[in-house]
Each structure stands twice: as C-alpha cells, then as structure tokens.
Design a protein around this motif. Sequence first.
Motif, PDB file in Angstrom:
ATOM      1  N   VAL A 235       0.837  -1.196   0.000  1.00  0.00           N
ATOM      2  CA  VAL A 235       0.000   0.000   0.000  1.00  0.00           C
ATOM      3  C   VAL A 235       0.873   1.248   0.000  1.00  0.00           C
ATOM      4  O   VAL A 235       0.599   2.214  -0.721  1.00  0.00           O
ATOM      5  N   LEU A 236       1.946   1.230   0.765  1.00  0.00           N
ATOM      6  CA  LEU A 236       2.862   2.370   0.824  1.00  0.00           C
ATOM      7  C   LEU A 236       3.518   2.608  -0.532  1.00  0.00           C
ATOM      8  O   LEU A 236       3.589   3.745  -1.000  1.00  0.00           O
ATOM      9  N   ILE A 237       3.975   1.561  -1.179  1.00  0.00           N
ATOM     10  CA  ILE A 237       4.604   1.690  -2.497  1.00  0.00           C
ATOM     11  C   ILE A 237       3.602   2.206  -3.519  1.00  0.00           C
ATOM     12  O   ILE A 237       3.915   3.084  -4.327  1.00  0.00           O
ATOM     13  N   ALA A 238       2.391   1.682  -3.485  1.00  0.00           N
ATOM     14  CA  ALA A 238       1.357   2.147  -4.409  1.00  0.00           C
ATOM     15  C   ALA A 238       1.053   3.627  -4.189  1.00  0.00           C
ATOM     16  O   ALA A 238       0.902   4.390  -5.143  1.00  0.00           O
ATOM     17  N   PHE A 239       0.993   4.037  -2.931  1.00  0.00           N
ATOM     18  CA  PHE A 239       0.731   5.442  -2.613  1.00  0.00           C
ATOM     19  C   PHE A 239       1.851   6.334  -3.131  1.00  0.00           C
ATOM     20  O   PHE A 239       1.606   7.375  -3.748  1.00  0.00           O
ATOM     21  N   LEU A 240       3.099   5.931  -2.898  1.00  0.00           N
ATOM     22  CA  LEU A 240       4.232   6.732  -3.356  1.00  0.00           C
ATOM     23  C   LEU A 240       4.303   6.803  -4.870  1.00  0.00           C
ATOM     24  O   LEU A 240       4.632   7.847  -5.430  1.00  0.00           O
ATOM     25  N   CYS A 241       3.982   5.710  -5.540  1.00  0.00           N
ATOM     26  CA  CYS A 241       4.013   5.702  -7.009  1.00  0.00           C
ATOM     27  C   CYS A 241       2.959   6.624  -7.607  1.00  0.00           C
ATOM     28  O   CYS A 241       3.174   7.195  -8.670  1.00  0.00           O
ATOM     29  N   THR A 242       1.845   6.753  -6.940  1.00  0.00           N
ATOM     30  CA  THR A 242       0.794   7.606  -7.482  1.00  0.00           C
ATOM     31  C   THR A 242       0.977   9.072  -7.114  1.00  0.00           C
ATOM     32  O   THR A 242       0.474   9.947  -7.811  1.00  0.00           O
ATOM     33  N   THR A 243       1.699   9.351  -6.034  1.00  0.00           N
ATOM     34  CA  THR A 243       1.844  10.748  -5.610  1.00  0.00           C
ATOM     35  C   THR A 243       3.138  11.388  -6.083  1.00  0.00           C
ATOM     36  O   THR A 243       3.197  12.604  -6.234  1.00  0.00           O
ATOM     37  N   LEU A 244       4.167  10.613  -6.311  1.00  0.00           N
ATOM     38  CA  LEU A 244       5.437  11.166  -6.744  1.00  0.00           C
ATOM     39  C   LEU A 244       5.611  10.963  -8.245  1.00  0.00           C
ATOM     40  O   LEU A 244       5.273   9.916  -8.776  1.00  0.00           O
ATOM     41  N   SER A 245       6.150  11.956  -8.890  1.00  0.00           N
ATOM     42  CA  SER A 245       6.416  11.804 -10.318  1.00  0.00           C
ATOM     43  C   SER A 245       7.913  11.848 -10.555  1.00  0.00           C
ATOM     44  O   SER A 245       8.689  12.358  -9.754  1.00  0.00           O
ATOM     45  N   SER A 246       8.328  11.324 -11.677  1.00  0.00           N
ATOM     46  CA  SER A 246       9.757  11.292 -11.989  1.00  0.00           C
ATOM     47  C   SER A 246      10.299  12.696 -12.201  1.00  0.00           C
ATOM     48  O   SER A 246      11.473  12.951 -11.950  1.00  0.00           O
ATOM     49  N   CYS A 247       9.467  13.615 -12.658  1.00  0.00           N
ATOM     50  CA  CYS A 247       9.926  14.994 -12.851  1.00  0.00           C
ATOM     51  C   CYS A 247      10.317  15.625 -11.517  1.00  0.00           C
ATOM     52  O   CYS A 247      11.301  16.362 -11.445  1.00  0.00           O
ATOM     53  N   GLU A 248       9.561  15.324 -10.474  1.00  0.00           N
ATOM     54  CA  GLU A 248       9.905  15.855  -9.156  1.00  0.00           C
ATOM     55  C   GLU A 248      11.213  15.264  -8.661  1.00  0.00           C
ATOM     56  O   GLU A 248      12.009  15.947  -8.024  1.00  0.00           O
ATOM     57  N   LEU A 249      11.446  14.007  -8.971  1.00  0.00           N
ATOM     58  CA  LEU A 249      12.693  13.362  -8.569  1.00  0.00           C
ATOM     59  C   LEU A 249      13.874  14.024  -9.253  1.00  0.00           C
ATOM     60  O   LEU A 249      14.874  14.356  -8.619  1.00  0.00           O
ATOM     61  N   VAL A 250      13.763  14.234 -10.556  1.00  0.00           N
ATOM     62  CA  VAL A 250      14.846  14.871 -11.313  1.00  0.00           C
ATOM     63  C   VAL A 250      15.067  16.293 -10.819  1.00  0.00           C
ATOM     64  O   VAL A 250      16.206  16.735 -10.662  1.00  0.00           O
ATOM     65  N   GLU A 251      13.988  17.008 -10.557  1.00  0.00           N
ATOM     66  CA  GLU A 251      14.115  18.368 -10.046  1.00  0.00           C
ATOM     67  C   GLU A 251      14.839  18.385  -8.706  1.00  0.00           C
ATOM     68  O   GLU A 251      15.705  19.229  -8.468  1.00  0.00           O
ATOM     69  N   GLY A 252      14.512  17.429  -7.849  1.00  0.00           N
ATOM     70  CA  GLY A 252      15.173  17.347  -6.548  1.00  0.00           C
ATOM     71  C   GLY A 252      16.653  17.052  -6.674  1.00  0.00           C
ATOM     72  O   GLY A 252      17.477  17.603  -5.939  1.00  0.00           O
ATOM     73  N   ILE A 253      16.997  16.189  -7.631  1.00  0.00           N
ATOM     74  CA  ILE A 253      18.405  15.857  -7.851  1.00  0.00           C
ATOM     75  C   ILE A 253      19.171  17.091  -8.315  1.00  0.00           C
ATOM     76  O   ILE A 253      20.269  17.383  -7.837  1.00  0.00           O
ATOM     77  N   PHE A 254      18.591  17.851  -9.244  1.00  0.00           N
ATOM     78  CA  PHE A 254      19.290  19.031  -9.729  1.00  0.00           C
ATOM     79  C   PHE A 254      19.372  20.130  -8.678  1.00  0.00           C
ATOM     80  O   PHE A 254      20.340  20.879  -8.651  1.00  0.00           O
ATOM     81  N   LYS A 255      18.373  20.208  -7.813  1.00  0.00           N
ATOM     82  CA  LYS A 255      18.451  21.178  -6.725  1.00  0.00           C
ATOM     83  C   LYS A 255      19.550  20.806  -5.742  1.00  0.00           C
ATOM     84  O   LYS A 255      20.208  21.672  -5.179  1.00  0.00           O
ATOM     85  N   ALA A 256      19.727  19.524  -5.506  1.00  0.00           N
ATOM     86  CA  ALA A 256      20.770  19.084  -4.570  1.00  0.00           C
ATOM     87  C   ALA A 256      22.149  19.320  -5.146  1.00  0.00           C
ATOM     88  O   ALA A 256      23.112  19.508  -4.416  1.00  0.00           O
TER      89      ALA A 256
END
Length: 57
Positions: free
Chosen positions: A8-29
């Motif tokens: 359930v946790l994995i399903a929730f994270l997959c639906t709420t997080l997008s890959s664009c946000e991940l990439v944006e976070g990486i570039f901000k770091a």
Amino acid sequence: MKRAFPLVLIAFLCTTLSSCELVEGIFKAGVWVGIIVVVVVVALLIWILSKIFGGRG
C-alpha cells in the motif's frame, strides 16, 4: 495486514510522486551530490554481489 502495508505504501508513493519531481530534486541538490550518491550505490552493489558470490573481501 503486515504484508499488505508495504504494498500500500509503495502504491501510494508511485501515485503521488512523479519522476519529474525526482529529477528536479536531484538538480536542486547539485550534480556533485548526485555523482557521489551514484558512486556509493554502485560500490555498495559491488560489495554485496562479491559477498553473495564468494568474493575474497
């Protein structure tokens, strides 16, 4: 119930997080932080595989 919670946790994270946000976070770091994280992860994988397959280390 205990076995269903991680799914359930994995399903929730997959639906709420997008890959664009991940990439944006990486570039901000920063690029160097990303490089360091990749090197650490690859080194950890190599170490684990060497332990599994009978490495000498």
